[in-house]
Design an enzyme around this catalytic site. Structure first.
Site, mmCIF file in Angstrom:
data_model
loop_
_atom_site.group_PDB
_atom_site.id
_atom_site.type_symbol
_atom_site.label_atom_id
_atom_site.label_comp_id
_atom_site.label_asym_id
_atom_site.label_seq_id
_atom_site.Cartn_x
_atom_site.Cartn_y
_atom_site.Cartn_z
ATOM 1 N N HIS A 152 0.682 -1.190 0.079
ATOM 2 C CA HIS A 152 0.078 -0.053 0.041
ATOM 3 C C HIS A 152 1.054 1.161 -0.106
ATOM 4 C CE1 HIS A 152 -2.485 3.057 2.278
ATOM 5 N NE2 HIS A 152 -3.074 2.928 1.272
ATOM 6 N N HIS A 184 -8.139 7.785 -3.392
ATOM 7 C CA HIS A 184 -8.694 6.191 -3.564
ATOM 8 C C HIS A 184 -10.001 5.912 -4.240
ATOM 9 C CE1 HIS A 184 -5.983 6.375 0.112
ATOM 10 N NE2 HIS A 184 -5.891 5.086 -0.265
ATOM 11 N N CYS A 211 1.480 29.394 8.000
ATOM 12 C CA CYS A 211 0.650 28.368 6.805
ATOM 13 C C CYS A 211 0.903 29.167 5.601
ATOM 14 C CB CYS A 211 -0.796 28.289 7.466
ATOM 15 S SG CYS A 211 -1.478 27.035 6.256
ATOM 16 N N TYR A 234 1.356 23.207 -2.441
ATOM 17 C CA TYR A 234 2.144 24.335 -2.068
ATOM 18 C C TYR A 234 2.864 25.206 -2.712
ATOM 19 C CZ TYR A 234 -0.516 22.870 2.382
ATOM 20 O OH TYR A 234 -1.106 22.570 3.240
#
Ligand code: MTE
Ligand code: MO
Length: 539
Positions: free
Chosen positions: A40, A64, A191, A329
């Site tokens: 995975h 997914h 941020c 970003y």
């Protein structure tokens, strides 16, 4: 398929992340994912869903939701959920575990933007009041749930470091504390989406992402060990990283919930770079929201690189493969909305920034005529006496890359005149007093203060309040009566406004753009135009 067994939810639940054969549910089907885990791509994170439905996780990791993944899952089908446990063909909602159920309780004063995952701003007053943001008021930016490590297990928390040749060195948190000297670094985290709301509103163009105001930034003193020390111990030649002669170009960080990012090797091994593997924050253990028990702190860089719940470091020729490194970003031009992500570099060092975090408009005061106010003023053209309202502003200024702030300029009349704010001396060395600042660069913010007054004429010459009428109607109160003491010939009705402006300059004379329109990018990253605040008054 019809011949496959039917399982009760209670039975599936026993096959959780700790069992030898973990199972997951998707729709009404049950899968044994034991063989999938090693292959995975997100690693053992998938175990978080074991024992229940995988859907809430795939709602978070939307990649997914495609046929390719469903086909893989199909190979592991072992049965169906028992009809007695189905509602409308699916397990009932309350049987599905909420991935965020175990998130910590947060301080009520944080300004919540989204609850699941938790994203919350530091309140403006908390930013103005203290140089170090208190832990429980530090802004929170989580992409997923908060991993839980029990307090008595934190010393055994394992960090693995993979070198370029594939060899792996492992350190428990207690190894890190015992083997390497403790360092303190005071650093801002900001941020890349801080002030995104200002960009959307200021440019009149929507941006994708959380609409943060000016509170996705905070400052703390971090305690931990230097990444450079640990890499050296793990067998990496730091000098080669510094000089660019190593094949290793990037240090990839992985968090326990599958978040990942990377930084250039040069920053990681720079003896003045101060990159920490941090376990403490403002003298206390890291809080769960901020990465307990271990996180990276990359001073001067966008906070997205300071990976929380750190459990894996990989030295590589390449940047992290994560979407946060490669497809998030980055900034593009104002016209570029369908982009080739490969064409722009990942944001690392931050540009210069400033914002107002607290504003107080005082009562009207009578001002003395300027001609009589003092010798300096006496040399100027005498002006008529004017009433004024006192104004107190405070805020922060910050620049990336360790560049210090040299000046903060304030205008109270939309940019016609400028004056300088006072920079608070938090980090000036005071002999004998314990310093709040640690580190080789200007990694912290500068808080600033401005005390002044807005003359009635400034309001009068400003713009009318745009929504004054609507507001009055909404409140059921009539617009304020026309004022008679303005002394001017201009008749004003209602409130008049002026725009306050704030901008900072850093030590290499980088300054902030005047408008958000110029730096608008569809993701709303790095919004750092002059902060504009409208203040209105009756005059
Ligand atoms: N690390 C992990 N493991 N998971 C995350 O969601 N978010 C990143 C960074 N590190 C994140 C992470 C982003 S985008 C930011 S802005 C900062 O953490 C926020 O750190 P804070 O919540 O301590 O303020
Ligand atoms: Mo972020």
């Amino acid at each position: 398929d019809a011949s496959l067994p039917r399982y009760r939810l209670s039975e599936v639940k026993e096959h959780d992340g700790k069992s030898e054969r973990p199972w997951v549910i998707h729709g009404d089907k049950v899968y044994d994912i034991t063989e999938w885990i090693s292959a995975h791509p997100g690693g053992s994170v998938i175990l978080r869903a074991a024992g229940g439905s995988i859907e809430p996780y795939w709602n978070i990791f939307a990649i997914h939701k495609n046929q390719y993944v469903y086909d893989i899952l199909q190979q592991y089908l072992i049965g169906f959920v028992h009809p007695a446990d189905l509602q409308d063909g699916k397990p009932p909602q309350d049987a599905i575990e909420d991935p965020f159920a175990d998130d910590p309780i947060r301080h009520p004063d944080l300004i919540t933007k989204t609850a699941k995952p938790r994203n919350a701003e530091t309140p403006g007053e908390a930013m103005s009041a203290q140089f170090l943001t208190p832990n429980d008021l530090f802004y929170v930016r989580n992409h997923m749930w908060v991993p839980r490590i029990a307090e008595d297990e934190s010393d055994n928390h394992l960090l693995s470091i993979e070198l370029l040749d594939g060899s792996v060195k492992e350190y428990t948190l207690s190894d890190l504390k015992a083997k390497f000297p403790k360092h303190e670094v005071t650093a801002v985290l900001q941020c890349s989406g801080n002030r995104r709301k200002h960009m959307s509103e200021g440019s009149g163009r929507a941006t994708n992402g959380l609409q943060w105001s000016a509170g996705a930034i905070s400052n703390a003193c971090w305690e931990g060990v230097l990444l450079a020390d640990v890499l050296k111990d793990a067998g990496f030649e730091n000098d080669q990283g510094m000089s660019g002669t190593s094949e290793v170009k990037h240090v990839q960080f992985n968090g326990m919930e599958a978040y990942g990012a990377s930084i250039p090797i040069r920053k990681a091994v720079d003896p003045q770079g101060d990159v920490l593997l941090a376990y403490g924050m403002n003298g206390k253990p890291l809080p769960r929201d901020h990465g307990y028990p271990l996180r990276a702190i990359v001073p001067g860089h966008v906070a997205a690189r300071s990976v929380k719940w750190l459990n894996q470091i990989t030295l590589s020729e390449d940047e992290s493969m994560s979407q946060w490194q490669r497809k998030d970003y980055k900034c593009f031009g104002p016209n570029q909305t369908k982009v080739d992500w490969e064409k722009a570099p990942a944001i690392q060092e931050l540009p210069v920034q400033s914002a107002v975090t607290s504003l107080k408009l005082g009562e009207w005061v009578k001002e003395k005529p300027a001609a009589a106010a003092g010798t300096d003023a006496g040399q100027n053209e005498p002006t008529a006496a004017d009433d004024a309202r006192e104004l107190t502003l405070s805020g922060y200024a910050f620049s990336g890359g360790g560049r210090s702030i040299i000046r903060v300029d304030v205008s109270i009349d939309a940019g016609k005149n400028w004056t300088q704010a006072y920079l608070l001396p938090d980090c000036d060395p005071k002999p004998g007093s314990p310093s709040l600042c640690h580190g080789h660069g200007a990694w912290t913010w500068k808080r600033w203060m401005y005390k002044g007054a807005i003359a009635a004429s400034v309001f009068r010459n400003g713009e009318p309040e745009k929504t004054a009428d609507d507001k009055s109607v909404e409140n059921g109160t009539p617009p304020p009566a026309e004022s008679t003491d303005t002394g001017g010939t201009e008749k004003t009705t209602g409130r008049r406004c002026t725009t306050l402006l704030v901008k900072a300059t850093d030590e290499v004379y980088n300054c902030q753009p005047e408008s958000h329109a110029a730096t608008w990018n569809f993701r709303g990253n790095l919004a750092n135009a002059w902060h504009r605040v409208q203040v209105c008054s009756e005059c």
